[in-house]
Design a protein around this motif. Structure first.
Motif: not given
Length: 380
Positions: A341-355
């Protein structure tokens, strides 16, 4: 070939070393063109697990694998060979079989009665014209095989042989004793999320404290160690917490025999075979999850639980296992659907992987390489 609305730059960012890598673009999880590309270039070209050998142990036993809209019939022939056929009559394309499994002496179309041998050869074609060549109108085959007790099918006639395509499996899955396991239960359910989110969720355990507190108490996430040797398998090993002898509501196997060597009875070993087989080897049972993508935001999950054949005696009750994993699977389903549901939010881009998400990164890298390979083939 379907278009892939991603760029090499998008994918090169995924392939960077973990500290600087960026996850797959958001549209990879909801775009119809990406989904069509994956169906053709990933699921359409891979060897896919469709069950276990014991499901078709006797001649005439069959199962219906949900690899296409009509399904693929996988059966044991009279000669004991494993074969696979598209579940489609060669006359007017009616599907031949319904239901998940069964046993038969031949296949007969319910529409006009065309009949096929277990070998796929056309036996009878009522009212066919004079000179009709029955030999040229057998069932449409798919390639099938078995390895480590698992059944596999590929829809790609040009795919590499099964053993070379599967590569080096985790050593714990290739032990001969696991081939004799018996299924205790199958559950099917849909997750309203992209198939890659389901795999990524499987590939990391640092969500356990918040999403699966009961699982965290039995297999603490801080003890997880990843496994992988560069092929289509990715895995991980976790130790059981002190006082726990297995993962269940009772935390004890009771009378269930071990299915691992005594020296490994305090470990849980998970493994993913790309693209859609997830396995978890517990001391006294094996879990498998097969993923069948249905839409960009919908995934069918077929979940099986297997036990040592000696466990199936009078009074055998693995309810402590089923109850525990029913709860965990509900929790995973809910968190993956929250992501979708959240991944289609306008402007959302994935940021990083946790280590601690090296397993997620490793899976995403396999996906990105498959995307890039197809993009480069198109422009070559």
């Amino acid at each position: 070939m379907p278009e892939l609305p991603l760029t090499p730059a998008d994918l090169d960012a995924v392939l960077a070393p973990l500290p600087s890598a960026r996850p797959l673009p958001a549209r990879a999880y909801w775009d119809e063109d990406v989904f069509a590309f994956e169906q053709a270039e990933i699921f359409g070209r891979s060897w896919l697990c469709v069950g276990r050998e014991d499901e078709i142990a006797r001649p005439g036993e069959w199962l219906l694998a949900p690899l296409t809209p009509a399904g693929v019939v996988v059966l044991r022939g009279a000669d004991l060979e494993i074969r696979a056929f598209h579940n489609v009559c060669r006359h007017r394309a009616a599907t031949l079989l319904d239901g998940p499994c069964g046993r038969l002496a031949h296949l007969e179309c319910p529409y006009h009665g065309w009949t096929y041998e277990l070998s796929g050869a056309l036996r009878a074609a009522p009212h066919a014209p004079p000179g009709f060549d029955r030999g040229a109108h057998g069932l449409l085959p798919a390639r099938a095989g078995a390895l480590f007790g698992f059944l596999f099918v590929t829809l790609d006639p040009g795919a590499p042989p099964l053993e070379s395509a599967i590569g080096e499996a985790p050593p714990w899955l290739s032990r001969p004793g696991l081939r004799s396991l018996r299924r205790g239960r199958r559950v099917e359910y849909e997750v309203a999320a992209n198939w890659k989110l389901c795999v990524e969720n499987f590939q990391e355990s640092h969500h356990f404290p918040r999403v699966h507190p009961a699982l965290e108490r039995l297999t603490p996430c801080d003890d997880a160690v990843s496994w992988g040797r560069g092929g289509p398998w990715l895995g991980g090993v976790m130790d059981l917490a002190p006082g726990a002898d297995t993962v269940s509501t009772s935390a004890a196997p009771g009378a269930r025999p071990l299915i691992v060597p005594e020296a490994e009875r305090r470990r849980v070993r998970d493994a993913m075979l790309f693209p859609g087989l997830l396995t978890s080897l517990q001391p006294d049972y094996l879990l498998t999850y097969r993923l069948a993508p249905r839409a960009p935001d919908r995934t069918l999950v077929i979940a099986d639980t297997y036990f040592h054949p000696a466990a199936f005696t009078k009074g055998f009750d693995p309810g402590d296992v089923f109850t525990f994993w029913d709860a965990v699977n509900r929790e995973d389903r809910a968190i993956c659907e929250r992501q979708q549901r959240g991944i289609r939010a306008p402007g959302y881009t994935p940021s990083t992987y946790a280590m601690v998400e090296d397993g997620v990164h490793a899976f995403d890298c396999i996906v990105a390489r498959r995307y890039l390979s197809a993009l480069r083939a198109r422009t070559a």
